[in-house]
Design a protein around this motif. Structure first.
Motif, PDB file in Angstrom:
ATOM      1  N   ALA A 163      69.386  66.111  26.564  1.00 44.96           N
ATOM      2  CA  ALA A 163      69.977  66.732  27.749  1.00 44.96           C
ATOM      3  C   ALA A 163      71.153  65.921  28.293  1.00 44.96           C
ATOM      4  CB  ALA A 163      68.914  66.911  28.823  1.00 44.96           C
ATOM      5  N   ALA A 164      71.033  64.585  28.296  1.00 47.27           N
ATOM      6  CA  ALA A 164      72.096  63.758  28.863  1.00 47.27           C
ATOM      7  C   ALA A 164      73.394  63.898  28.066  1.00 47.27           C
ATOM      8  CB  ALA A 164      71.655  62.298  28.903  1.00 47.27           C
ATOM      9  N   THR A 165      73.287  63.898  26.738  1.00 53.23           N
ATOM     10  CA  THR A 165      74.480  64.042  25.895  1.00 53.23           C
ATOM     11  C   THR A 165      75.101  65.413  26.064  1.00 53.23           C
ATOM     12  OG1 THR A 165      73.597  62.494  24.253  1.00 53.23           O
ATOM     13  CG2 THR A 165      75.331  63.994  23.522  1.00 53.23           C
ATOM     14  N   LEU A 166      74.275  66.449  26.071  1.00 51.37           N
ATOM     15  CA  LEU A 166      74.798  67.805  26.228  1.00 51.37           C
ATOM     16  C   LEU A 166      75.420  68.008  27.602  1.00 51.37           C
ATOM     17  CD1 LEU A 166      71.916  69.775  24.487  1.00 51.37           C
ATOM     18  CD2 LEU A 166      74.253  69.485  23.633  1.00 51.37           C
ATOM     19  N   ALA A 167      74.847  67.392  28.630  1.00 52.10           N
ATOM     20  CA  ALA A 167      75.431  67.506  29.968  1.00 52.10           C
ATOM     21  C   ALA A 167      76.828  66.908  30.006  1.00 52.10           C
ATOM     22  CB  ALA A 167      74.526  66.819  30.988  1.00 52.10           C
ATOM     23  N   LYS A 168      77.010  65.763  29.352  1.00 52.50           N
ATOM     24  CA  LYS A 168      78.342  65.156  29.299  1.00 52.50           C
ATOM     25  C   LYS A 168      79.329  66.060  28.568  1.00 52.50           C
ATOM     26  CE  LYS A 168      76.674  60.380  29.481  1.00 52.50           C
ATOM     27  NZ  LYS A 168      76.533  59.097  28.736  1.00 52.50           N
ATOM     28  N   LEU A 169      78.870  66.650  27.456  1.00 46.54           N
ATOM     29  CA  LEU A 169      79.754  67.541  26.709  1.00 46.54           C
ATOM     30  C   LEU A 169      80.172  68.745  27.545  1.00 46.54           C
ATOM     31  CD1 LEU A 169      78.217  67.659  23.102  1.00 46.54           C
ATOM     32  CD2 LEU A 169      80.458  66.782  23.752  1.00 46.54           C
TER      33      LEU A 169
END
Length: 434
Positions: A358-364
């Motif tokens: 979730a954290a990586t996708l939120a940044k993207l």
């Protein structure tokens, strides 16, 4: 000095604290199936699922499920904190997740989990076995003052969730005959909390000094136990036989290949948003939504049509505000994105070229794509391992939108958009796998 958690303990904690009178510092829960000389309280069939004050001796601990400690640290972002979990003997404790609006002091908070059974509530019928009248339960022990605020928030949230007088249709006619049905809390898409109590902490008592106190919540043990939505992408699936040659083409598309997995992801996303919508309708904000906050009845693709999703862990809940609404929708968007990309990535949830947490996708989505659905699709379409996720998000709904606009709009948590609006859009999607 007095800790913030102790100083700010609301009425529920003070009410719970009064339950300890007469416990004499003994162990929190019984290790025996009966207590000589103690009369069992009689409960009606529906009362067992209602939120009530209980006593420590009403429960017998069967086994410890693990200890989870929350180390609360400010993230540097206004009004947001990250909780790092450690301990957890169940082997499925997440590394960290973000919450908004947390009011707990920056300290370690310890919560212990136990599987237990009810021994102090009797059945309606004298011939019915009393221990089987109430389902097995999950006990959550909030140890000492630092954890008190979490227990208070959870109990107060459930009181609000269960407190709508319009839920019950019970009445009395002109002849004095009762009619209607009592409200069943299990009808809400939240993990059913049925009781709470206070006692000395497990292992305390019998020595010098004042023993530690614990607040406890009692959760009904539902289908799936402690299985969370976060566990699904890595769950082992049974190998299915190839479609029979005489099956109609529609049947083959639906029940073999990616059909069941697409349907599970679709139903899980709908269930998660439905749970958020339900608590918002009752004036509660969860404030800590991620994929670990949703309990699922199964992780088997083959059981996608019977999937139940329930929201749990209301330790950071509060009355619904605009900030809480936005935080919950953004958390739900991140959880759904993680679900789609982790479950449908050909490299699984740990793909080196396409991390799906979730954290990586939120940044993207927020920083790279700037919540532009077109840019998001163009980028993701270039990642070979995400082809099935792209296919899933490409499906149109009856409102001329698709999964990309659904996700980015929910992440943006628009001016008046509510969880019910996003649920309606999710339910409007029609795919070949339905």
């Amino acid at each position: 000095g007095m800790s913030r958690a102790t100083a700010a303990r609301p009425a529920v904690a003070r009410q719970l604290a009064r339950r300890v009178d007469g416990l004499d510092g003994r162990a929190s829960c019984s290790s025996r199936s009966t207590r000589p000389g103690r009369r069992r309280r009689r409960l009606g069939g529906s009362v067992a699922t209602a939120l009530m004050r209980a006593e420590a001796e009403d429960f017998e601990i069967l086994r410890s499920l693990g200890t989870v400690s929350y180390s609360i640290e400010p993230t540097g972002v206004s009004n947001e904190r990250t909780l790092s979990w450690s301990g957890g003997d169940d082997g499925c404790v997440p590394d960290s997740f973000s919450v908004s609006g947390g009011s707990i002091a920056s300290t370690d908070v310890v919560i212990k989990l136990y599987a237990a059974k009810v021994i102090g509530w009797s059945a309606d019928s004298a011939t019915e076995d009393a221990t089987s009248a109430v389902p097995d339960v999950l006990l959550k022990e909030y140890v000492d003052a630092p954890a008190a605020a979490l227990a208070d928030a959870e109990v107060e949230a459930y009181m609000k969730l269960y407190g709508d007088p319009n839920d019950s249709t019970i009445g009395v006619d002109a002849k004095g005959t009762p009619y209607g049905e009592a409200f069943d809390p299990a009808s809400l898409p939240v993990a059913p909390l049925i009781a709470y109590f206070s006692s000395a902490a497990v292992g305390e008592g019998g020595g010098y000094g004042t023993p530690k106190r614990s607040l406890w919540t009692v959760q009904r043990w539902g289908r799936g136990g402690l299985t969370r939505l976060a566990d699904y992408p890595r769950a082992r699936q049974e190998k299915r036989d190839d479609a029979q040659p005489w099956w109609p083409p529609i049947q083959r598309v639906r029940d073999v290949g990616l059909g069941p997995r697409h349907r599970y992801v679709r139903n899980a996303a709908r269930g998660a948003i439905a749970a958020v919508a339900a608590v918002h309708q009752r004036g509660v904000a969860h404030n800590a939504i991620d994929a670990t906050a949703f309990q699922v009845s199964t992780t088997r693709d083959a059981d996608a049509d019977e999937l139940e999703v329930r929201l749990m862990n209301f330790g950071f809940a509060s009355a619904l505000t605009e900030a809480g609404r936005v935080a919950d929708l953004r958390g739900a968007a991140a959880a759904c994105a993680e679900l789609v990309f982790s479950a449908l990535s050909t490299r699984g949830s740990d793909g080196i070229d396409g991390a799906t947490d979730a954290a990586t996708l939120a940044k993207l989505f927020e920083r790279v794509f700037e919540l532009d659905p077109k840019r998001a699709r163009e980028y993701c379409a270039e990642e070979p391992s995400w082809e099935h996720a792209v296919e899933f998000l490409d499906y149109k709904d009856s409102m001329a939108g698709d999964g990309w606009t659904w996700l980015t709009d929910m992440w943006r948590a628009g001016d008046v958009a509510s969880a019910e609006d996003f649920l309606a859009r999710a339910e409007a999607v029609d795919t070949p796998y339905d």
